[in-house]
Write a protein that holds these residues in place. Structure first.
Motif, short mmCIF file in Angstrom:
data_model
loop_
_atom_site.label_atom_id
_atom_site.label_comp_id
_atom_site.label_asym_id
_atom_site.label_seq_id
_atom_site.Cartn_x
_atom_site.Cartn_y
_atom_site.Cartn_z
N ARG A 89 -10.96 -3.37 4.34
CA ARG A 89 -10.48 -4.09 5.52
C ARG A 89 -11.21 -5.40 5.69
NH1 ARG A 89 -11.55 -0.42 9.18
NH2 ARG A 89 -13.47 -1.23 10.06
N SER A 142 1.66 3.35 6.68
CA SER A 142 1.27 3.76 5.34
C SER A 142 -0.24 3.76 5.15
CB SER A 142 1.94 2.81 4.34
OG SER A 142 1.74 3.24 3.04
N TYR A 143 -0.91 4.73 5.71
CA TYR A 143 -2.35 4.90 5.54
C TYR A 143 -2.58 5.90 4.42
CZ TYR A 143 -4.47 2.63 9.68
OH TYR A 143 -4.96 1.74 10.62
N GLU A 180 -2.17 -7.27 2.30
CA GLU A 180 -1.64 -5.91 2.08
C GLU A 180 -2.63 -4.81 2.43
OE1 GLU A 180 1.41 -5.38 1.45
OE2 GLU A 180 2.00 -7.43 0.99
N SER A 181 -3.89 -5.14 2.70
CA SER A 181 -4.84 -4.09 3.04
C SER A 181 -4.36 -3.35 4.28
CB SER A 181 -6.21 -4.71 3.32
OG SER A 181 -7.08 -3.76 3.90
N CYS A 182 -4.37 -2.03 4.22
CA CYS A 182 -3.86 -1.28 5.37
C CYS A 182 -4.85 -1.35 6.53
CB CYS A 182 -3.56 0.17 5.01
SG CYS A 182 -5.02 1.23 4.86
N GLY A 183 -6.13 -1.57 6.23
CA GLY A 183 -7.13 -1.74 7.27
C GLY A 183 -7.86 -0.47 7.65
N GLN A 184 -7.58 0.61 6.94
CA GLN A 184 -8.17 1.87 7.35
C GLN A 184 -9.66 1.94 7.06
OE1 GLN A 184 -7.18 6.59 6.85
NE2 GLN A 184 -6.20 5.20 5.44
N VAL A 240 0.82 -1.20 0.00
CA VAL A 240 0.00 0.00 0.00
C VAL A 240 0.87 1.27 0.00
CG1 VAL A 240 -0.30 0.19 2.51
CG2 VAL A 240 -2.11 0.98 0.98
#
Lengths: 476, 432, 154
Positions: free
Chosen positions: B351, B187-188, B342-346, B171
């Motif tokens: 997510r 890294s959002y 790899e999803s940042c989860g934001q 990301v």
């Protein structure tokens, strides 16, 4: 002033507004989880998606207004997307409602019923995470319930500035976590994140499992913890939900305290001391007048006090800065000419208590010094050999300072040894038992209302002062 | 060779990446020309006129992106070369960093001159070792030769560069995720507005360009926009570096003049398919681009417009060729695992959606698929399209729905029979 | 990490003023290179040195795959198992290594020599299958090549 259209209706907007702000200000509700007027825009929950003609869907909380734009907050596409966002949020959300304190005031519950209403489309096991994470000695975190709106994290970075919270890892295994060497426990505003949390992920330990929120009602009041005088809500059991067979004290105790939003004073926050007011208000009470330690009826105590006042030549009074505006006015009016009156600061800062900061906390830990200063001398009493009567109103006075020859009238709410030593002791009501006002350090006057009954032999100070001013008689 | 070569125009040796040999090929001549003969605005104009499209994935006009930056707005500007190269199947920026790093540096100097940038950066993925060392070495050489620092080539133009290493996050290849990383944080990605060219690195105007996009600048300035437009097609000027891998006999990085016939490229330059098999499908531009079958690509040219018309995109130029007999269900499982990791989860849809997609694929591959799973996969993909903070969510959806669109029958088979129609393994040379 | 401060000071000069926060990633990388992992006290000290909140460093350490807070084996073997590598035998070679070393991804051999991991695309698809050994890329792997490599790693 650009004009935009929301659901066909023209509304006036300002250039610096987002579509969300304009919509909310004009009665068009758009659901949100992560947005909060006092926090930076996160734009992560995606619940506020709206449709803009010619542009498709985008979040409203970060959308600038353009003159002439046509926004729909309830088109079929918007509705379908809201349902889907809720599907995603509840995908891994545990169905804890039955054991979760937030039930009844939970944004996710409310939105689920309003906008989704259908069961999960997933047949796969939910992602598990920690359920009883000790965020601090005051706050419990359930990571499974957490929807990662990041309101709590933003609060500690932007408002309380403790920088205590962050996110560990990434993706659907992300967890809110406190920084390791500076626990949230040091943040005197920590409990605001419990209010901010739109779901039941953050729970206050002092309220944990105490009561369902629909059994409770809130009475507006003012926190006496310092001269900021934040307005608060004192939650207690609704009369129709009084318990009958369990401990009756549940019916007259503070279930919890939350902020009462007040743009003029505290905004939507209070500090933890305000949450802990039960520690102050629910100390053991003095519930009975006494004459030299012997319990007596109210009338007898008042009469004895009147005689002492009538006989005194150099009476001195210590006036409580926890007195309400009304009580202070009454003292001035009825006893101000009789006594050489001096302002007493009932509470000093305690060990380890934060003295002052840029947010809410003020150094004077008393609610009504401002009003008291208008009316009374801010000097120490000048005792001399002729001092023959000292009236002490409220706590915090060192009785050793009273000249030994003087008689003592003590008016107090809480149980302390001096109650029994005073020549006359009168038991007083506290602010949860009567109506009144405090004046904060900026001159803002705020009101508190009663929510609990007072004991039979407990008297309001206002009433007592008037009674004490009457000449001594057989009857008050 | 697949048409004219602008970047891979010299034989690679053990020393061809050095400053001396770069100069020998005419290197740093374009910088001289720009600094001595052109105004910054003129450089922007030339780049815009060339029609150069971004080579990172979006193919947005480089000049149009640059034009948002106001030259004299009194605040610092930043230029960042995106060398994160995390899109699976993509390894062409790596070629430039290893074998021709000075073309990137020269181009960045010219671009910095055009955009009034005093400090530029190369953000390079943390795992890259040789590319980093070659690039760092080139930077040292360039500084020693006075190409960076104060008063370059005796002009008023000064510029410094920092090579910034990432630490393992796909990301961070997303422009705003890259900025968060370069600011020293997780890294959002960020919501837009504001555009990064308005508020980027530390809230200053920032241009983030792919390494290959930038690498073209030197040639364009040296030879002119008109000459650039003569290469390629009218809608896809120039060349592109394609990283070719998968089941081809000669995987590697190839420079292709846009408009070149696809099948010719695969059969001649890439040596055809392993084990003499037919092409089942091709992922044209990194796994986030929609897959095209062998039949789809038979008469297609390699150009942006041809792929857009076909419902896909040249994307990052990461071409993965898949031979007949490969199990697309197992293949999709890998991709879904990737996006989930790899999803940042934001944001909500990505997510939870990437995890959901992955779990469904795991279940299907394990023989526990259900008929409604296919509709579920489409649902998740649909509601990740255009609803997320950055393109990762959309990409997961495109990869999934793209493969389902073309190979739904394979999934239905797997679900019904609880096993792959093929033997499930993804190797071509080893499978039956 | 105090002994690294002179290096960090030099690094700081390369960045524009006000970019202290950006130094987190390169400093963490250097600390890890030096110690083998990042220790708790490194976080406090680095936060104080850079003037950033400790939570920022903690988030960075857990967000990025290359940073670790615990030591690992002497040789870190990371196998890409993304698409092109899998299409060219990565799973097969990984299985071979797992068998030979007796560990699964995420584990370290009892003698502390090898730690095994899987990784997503490392940008080496044209020379698949491949693995990283510590910082270096080893490409065009075969079982034989891997066996030889493991012999050479002491």
């Amino acid at each position: 002033m650009p004009e935009i259209f929301i659901n066909g209706q023209p509304v006036q907007a300002r250039d610096d507004q987002t579509v969300l702000e304009v919509a909310l200000a004009n009665g068009h509700f758009i659901p949100t989880f992560c947005w909060h007027p006092q926090l930076s825009t996160a734009g992560n929950c995606r619940m506020c998606l709206v449709e803009v003609e010619g542009r498709g869907l985008d979040i409203a909380c970060n959308m600038p207004v353009n003159a002439g734009m046509k926004v729909s907050t309830d088109s079929d596409d918007v509705k379908a997307h809201r349902k889907a966002i809720l599907q995603f949020i509840t995908l891994n959300h545990p169905v804890d409602c039955g054991i979760c304190d937030k039930a009844g005031e939970c944004t996710l519950q409310d939105y689920h019923y309003t906008y989704n209403g259908e069961a999960s489309l997933s047949i796969d096991a939910k992602v598990r995470s920690t359920k009883y994470y000790n965020l601090s000695n005051r706050i419990l975190l359930d990571n499974e319930r957490c929807i990662l709106c990041l309101r709590c994290t933003r609060f500690t970075h932007e408002v309380s500035k403790s920088m205590a919270l962050g996110v560990e890892r990434r993706g659907d295994v992300s967890n809110i976590r406190p920084v390791e060497d500076r626990p949230l426990a040091e943040d005197p505003y920590s409990d605001n994140i419990v209010d901010l949390c739109p779901v039941g992920a953050l729970q206050s330990r002092q309220f944990l499992y105490k009561s369902r929120v629909w059994y409770l009602e809130a009475t507006p009041s003012v926190c006496p913890g310092c001269e900021r005088g934040c307005t608060i809500q004192v939650w207690h059991r609704k009369p129709e939900w009084f318990v009958k067979s369990l401990d009756q004290r549940q019916n007259t105790s503070i279930a919890r305290i939350t902020p009462l939003e007040n743009p003029a004073v505290n905004g939507p926050w209070i500090c933890n001391k305000g949450r802990d007011l039960a520690r102050i208000f629910e100390r053991t009470r003095a519930d009975q007048p006494m004459i030299k330690g012997r319990p007596v009826p109210v009338a007898e105590a008042l009469d004895a006090a009147r005689r002492l006042i009538g006989a005194a030549r150099h009476p001195v009074a210590l006036v409580s800065n926890w007195g309400s505006n009304e009580e202070l006015d009454a003292f001035k009016r009825y006893l101000g000419e009789v006594f050489a009156s001096h302002l007493k600061r009932d509470w000093m800062p305690q060990e380890g208590e934060r003295l002052e900061d840029d947010l809410l906390i003020r150094p004077d830990k008393n609610p009504n010094t401002a009003k008291a200063l208008e009316l009374f001398d801010d000097t120490d009493p000048a005792y001399h050999d002729g001092t023959d009567l000292v009236l002490v109103w409220g706590e915090g006075y060192d009785f050793a300072r009273i000249p030994p020859q003087a008689k003592v009238i003590f008016m107090n709410s809480y149980l302390q040894p001096e109650n029994g030593h005073a020549d006359v002791f009168l038991a007083l009501s506290i602010q949860t038992e009567r109506a009144g006002h405090y004046t904060n350090f900026q001159g803002v006057v705020s009101a508190f209302e009663p929510c609990f009954p007072k004991g039979e032999a407990v008297i309001d100070a206002e009433v007592a002062f008037k009674a004490l001013a009457a000449p001594a008689r057989g009857h008050p | 060779m697949a048409g004219r070569q602008l970047i891979m125009s010299f034989p690679v040796t053990a020393t061809s990446h050095s400053l001396a040999e770069y100069r020998g090929r005419g290197g740093y001549g374009a910088l001289e020309k720009a600094l001595r003969q052109m105004q910054p605005a003129g450089v922007v104009k030339e780049v815009t006129a060339s029609g150069l499209q971004g080579r990172g994935g979006a193919a947005f006009s480089v000049g149009r992106k640059w034009q948002v930056v106001v030259y004299d707005d009194g605040q610092p500007h930043y230029l960042i070369a995106n060398a994160d190269e995390g899109e699976p199947g993509t390894f062409k920026d790596r070629w430039i960093l290893e074998n021709n790093p000075h073309v990137l540096l020269e181009s960045m100097l010219i671009s910095s001159y055009a955009l009034n940038v005093r400090n530029c950066f190369v953000y390079i993925r943390g795992e890259f070792d040789l590319p980093y060392r070659r690039l760092a070495g080139a930077v040292e050489e360039a500084y020693a030769a006075g190409m960076f620092g104060e008063r370059i080539l005796g002009t008023d133009f000064s510029c410094d560069i920092v090579v910034y290493r990432g630490a393992g996050a796909y990301v961070a290849g997303e422009a705003s995720g890259l900025l968060a990383s370069l600011e020293g944080k997780k890294s959002y990605p960020r919501n837009r507005p504001p555009r990064l060219t308005v508020k980027g690195l530390y809230q200053r105007p920032t241009v983030v360009n792919n390494v290959e996009s930038l690498a073209n600048i030197a040639w364009i300035i040296a030879n002119g926009a008109a000459a650039y437009k003569e290469v390629g097609t009218p809608k896809s000027p120039g060349t592109r570096l394609f990283s070719v891998s998968g089941h081809v006999n000669r995987p590697g990085v190839y420079e292709v003049e846009l408009g070149y016939p696809w099948m010719k490229f695969l059969e001649e330059d890439c040596g055809g398919i392993q084990a003499g098999r037919a092409i089942k499908c091709v992922v044209p531009g990194g796994v986030s681009s929609k897959v095209l079958t062998g039949a789809d690509i038979k008469d297609l040219a390699l150009s942006h417009e041809a792929l857009w018309d076909a419902g896909s995109t040249l994307g990052s130029g990461g071409m993965i060729v898949i031979a007949e007999g490969t199990c697309m269900v197992s293949l999709l499982q890998i991709l879904m695992r990737f996006y989930h990791h790899e999803s940042c989860g934001q944001c909500t849809p990505c997510r939870h959606g990437t995890g959901w997609l992955h779990r469904i694929l795991d279940r299907i591959v394990a023989g526990q698929g259900r008929p409604e799973d296919i509709e579920r996969l489409y649902y998740i993909s649909k509601f990740n399209d255009g609803t997320t903070i950055c393109g990762l969510g959309d990409a997961a959806g495109y990869a999934c729905s793209g493969i389902l669109d073309k190979f739904r029958d394979e999934f239905e088979y797997y679900i019904e029979h609880k096993r792959s129609r093929y033997d499930g393994n993804l190797e071509c040379l080893r499978s039956s | 990490m105090k002994h690294l401060i002179p290096e960090f000071e030099k690094l700081r000069e390369r960045f524009p003023a006000g970019f202290e926060s950006s130094l987190v990633l390169p400093c963490v990388r250097r600390i890890q290179e030096d110690r083998g992992y990042v220790a708790d006290e490194d976080i406090e000290q680095l936060a104080a040195y850079l003037g950033v909140p400790p939570i920022q460093i903690e988030e960075v350490l857990s967000f990025y795959t290359q940073f670790r807070r615990k030591p690992i084996g002497r040789w870190h073997l990371q196998f890409c198992h993304n698409l092109s590598c899998s299409m060219n035998g990565a799973e097969r070679i990984l299985a071979h290594v797992e068998k030979r070393l007796g560990i699964r991804p995420g584990q370290t051999t009892p003698d502390g020599r090898y730690t095994l991991s899987v990784a997503e695309c490392l940008g080496s698809c044209g020379t698949a299958p491949m693995m990283m050994v510590n910082d270096g890329y080893h490409e065009n792997l075969t079982c034989a090549k891997v066996d030889q490599l493991l012999e050479e790693l002491k």
